[in-house]
Design a protein around this motif. Structure first.
Motif, mmCIF file in Angstrom:
data_model
loop_
_atom_site.group_PDB
_atom_site.id
_atom_site.type_symbol
_atom_site.label_atom_id
_atom_site.label_comp_id
_atom_site.label_asym_id
_atom_site.label_seq_id
_atom_site.Cartn_x
_atom_site.Cartn_y
_atom_site.Cartn_z
ATOM 1 N N ASP A 163 126.020 26.946 -0.114
ATOM 2 C CA ASP A 163 124.873 27.434 0.689
ATOM 3 C C ASP A 163 124.779 26.660 1.992
ATOM 4 N N TYR A 164 124.979 25.363 1.881
ATOM 5 C CA TYR A 164 124.941 24.530 3.091
ATOM 6 C C TYR A 164 126.055 24.945 4.050
ATOM 7 N N ALA A 165 127.251 25.101 3.481
ATOM 8 C CA ALA A 165 128.405 25.487 4.304
ATOM 9 C C ALA A 165 128.148 26.833 4.989
ATOM 10 N N SER A 166 127.513 27.767 4.262
ATOM 11 C CA SER A 166 127.214 29.092 4.846
ATOM 12 C C SER A 166 126.268 28.969 6.026
ATOM 13 N N THR A 167 125.245 28.143 5.854
ATOM 14 C CA THR A 167 124.266 27.981 6.939
ATOM 15 C C THR A 167 124.956 27.492 8.210
ATOM 16 N N ILE A 168 125.844 26.502 8.050
ATOM 17 C CA ILE A 168 126.515 25.942 9.239
ATOM 18 C C ILE A 168 127.546 26.935 9.787
ATOM 19 N N ALA A 169 128.229 27.652 8.900
ATOM 20 C CA ALA A 169 129.223 28.637 9.370
ATOM 21 C C ALA A 169 128.539 29.718 10.212
ATOM 22 N N GLU A 170 127.371 30.162 9.773
ATOM 23 C CA GLU A 170 126.633 31.186 10.539
ATOM 24 C C GLU A 170 126.241 30.657 11.912
ATOM 25 N N LEU A 171 125.732 29.432 11.910
ATOM 26 C CA LEU A 171 125.304 28.803 13.176
ATOM 27 C C LEU A 171 126.486 28.650 14.134
ATOM 28 N N PHE A 172 127.601 28.195 13.582
ATOM 29 C CA PHE A 172 128.824 27.979 14.369
ATOM 30 C C PHE A 172 129.308 29.306 14.979
ATOM 31 N N LEU A 173 129.351 30.356 14.168
ATOM 32 C CA LEU A 173 129.865 31.639 14.676
ATOM 33 C C LEU A 173 128.906 32.237 15.706
ATOM 34 N N ASP A 174 127.612 32.058 15.501
ATOM 35 C CA ASP A 174 126.649 32.505 16.528
ATOM 36 C C ASP A 174 126.927 31.803 17.846
ATOM 37 N N GLU A 175 127.208 30.511 17.746
ATOM 38 C CA GLU A 175 127.446 29.713 18.952
ATOM 39 C C GLU A 175 128.735 30.176 19.650
ATOM 40 N N LEU A 176 129.761 30.480 18.872
ATOM 41 C CA LEU A 176 131.015 30.999 19.445
ATOM 42 C C LEU A 176 130.738 32.281 20.232
ATOM 43 N N LEU A 177 130.028 33.214 19.590
ATOM 44 C CA LEU A 177 129.794 34.519 20.230
ATOM 45 C C LEU A 177 128.941 34.362 21.490
#
Ligand code: GUN
Ligand code: ZN
Length: 437
Positions: A110-124
């Motif tokens: 769950d933690y990893a998912s939260t950061i992955a979402e944040l990271f991909l938002d930042e990329l886009l």
């Protein structure tokens, strides 16, 4: 599905400016039209000609803005999102002080998912549509990343970090689990939609020879899979590798002896290479991810772009978040320019933009699918606002040519300039919708 067209100034690269000369390397349509259908490019050209020939069902009006292929980040670490910009250390102590404690949290999916979402938002938000990304040693961190990328239909490459020594207990795997976990993950994710897998030992110091050998077996067993690691970033790191691998000829040889070089192999940094290492990278068609922002931030050294050009080795640009203190490949391009200034070399803005688009795609062997607007490629593209505020408008209006405008965009631009990001023809980011209240 309907044909959609985007009316804008449009720039894309057809080849490397260092190979064919700057003028031959790109196409620019000041009043251009990009036509797409079913998420793929149909054609690009002058709007006045294409509008009557093609008769698109829908035209999006981005006149006054610049349309480019999506940017490609050839080396980054998604778990380091939360520790980006950490003070005061160089590579080895930075890893111990900041990186390892942060990465230890990624066993929790769950933690990893939260950061992955944040990271991909930042990329886009920064116009990056494809990345080659480190997760952590944990299987959960890989699943979380690929699931988040799949939800957004992104073209992404990643793979479990292998690390069986010289790391804290809670971040270590073994030779056996490195092999079996990777095998399962490859089965689950490699060539799953737009996702691909990279066998990813962190760097030679954190893998035993037996583990690097297992990495070689994984590569042999899955044709088309990638290899991704770090190489020759920092002088203390290189001295340590000499101690740890007394039988290797040099740092690169630690990987070479286990069959880890080749055209699907991407080595981040490569700042302090010996002549024989440059020669082996060239002979094997291996690739380099150049990460100037990170190299300045960690005080690692100055990469020699000219040497890579003269050796005919493909390079791409990487943010290397979180040692790189930005998600913006525009800022990375600006730092690449400054690093070459310190090397007494000129680095053109067109070469920079080539590397962030078609060059990055070539580095990752993805140029059949992405990197420019040739027909049939996937429609990942960005809309650039060259004048997102009064000051950029003031400076931009003093540019006398496209070349000057691109240089100004690179030197002064950032996520403010990314008006929109499209993935396979669908909007994935619109700037004004993401501003904080
Ligand atoms: N070398 C080994 N691990 C890392 C990392 O996480 N970041 C960078 N920049 N270099 C590394
Ligand atoms: Zn890195």
């Amino acid at each position: 599905m309907s044909k959609q067209a985007y009316h804008a100034s449009i720039l894309h690269f057809l080849d490397d400016p260092d190979k064919v000369g700057q003028c031959q390397s790109y196409e620019y349509f000041e009043d251009g039209l990009l036509v797409i259908e079913d998420g793929k490019i149909v054609t690009v050209g002058e709007a006045s000609k294409l509008v009557t020939q093609i008769q698109p069902d829908q035209i999006f009006d981005y006149r006054g803005q610049l349309l480019l292929p999506g940017l490609i980040d050839t080396h980054t670490h998604y778990p380091q999102t939360e520790m980006i910009a950490s003070y005061g250390e160089q590579l080895l102590t930075w890893l111990e002080t900041y990186t390892f404690p942060t990465e230890a949290k990624f066993g929790d999916e769950d933690y990893a998912s939260t950061i992955a979402e944040l990271f991909l938002d930042e990329l886009l938000k920064n116009g990056t549509t494809t990345a080659l990304a480190f997760p952590t040693v944990h299987v959960q961190s890989v699943d979380a990343f690929f699931e988040a990328a799949e939800r957004r239909n992104l073209r992404m490459i990643s793979g479990k970090v292998l690390m069986d020594r010289n790391a804290p207990e809670n971040l270590r795997d073994t030779v056996e689990t490195a092999y079996s976990d990777s095998k399962e993950l490859i089965e689950r994710w490699h060539n799953h939609g737009r996702l691909q897998y990279a066998v990813t030992p962190r760097f030679a110091p954190t893998s035993s020879e037996a583990q690097l050998e297992a990495a070689g077996v994984l590569l042999k067993e899955t044709p088309g899979i990638y290899f991704h690691t770090h190489l020759a970033e920092n002088l203390r790191e290189i001295a340590w590798v000499k101690d740890l691998f007394p039988n290797s000829k040099n740092y690169l040889d630690c990987y070479d002896q286990f069959g880890l070089l080749g055209k699907q192999s991407i080595f981040a940094h490569c700042i302090h290479l010996e002549d024989s290492e440059w020669a082996r990278l060239r002979e094997t068609g291996s690739k380099i991810a150049h990460c100037p922002t990170s190299n300045l931030f960690l005080g690692s050294g100055l990469f020699q772009i000219n040497r890579a050009v003269s050796e005919n080795i493909d390079i791409g640009l990487g943010t290397d978040v979180g040692a790189g203190n930005t998600f913006s490949l525009l800022k990375v391009m600006a730092d690449a320019y400054k690093v070459q200034q310190l090397n007494q070399n000129l680095f053109s803005s067109f070469k920079a933009l080539y590397l962030a688009t078609l060059g990055g795609a070539r580095c990752l062997n993805l140029d059949k699918s992405i990197g420019n607007f040739l027909p049939g490629k996937e429609a990942d593209f960005i809309v650039i606002d060259k004048e997102p505020d009064d000051f950029l408008a003031f400076r931009m209006q003093r540019c006398g040519s496209l070349l000057e405008e691109i240089f100004t965009l690179i030197m002064l631009g950032d996520d403010r300039c990314i008006r929109a990001t499209y993935i396979c023809g669908e909007v994935a980011h619109l700037r004004n919708e993401h501003q904080r209240a």
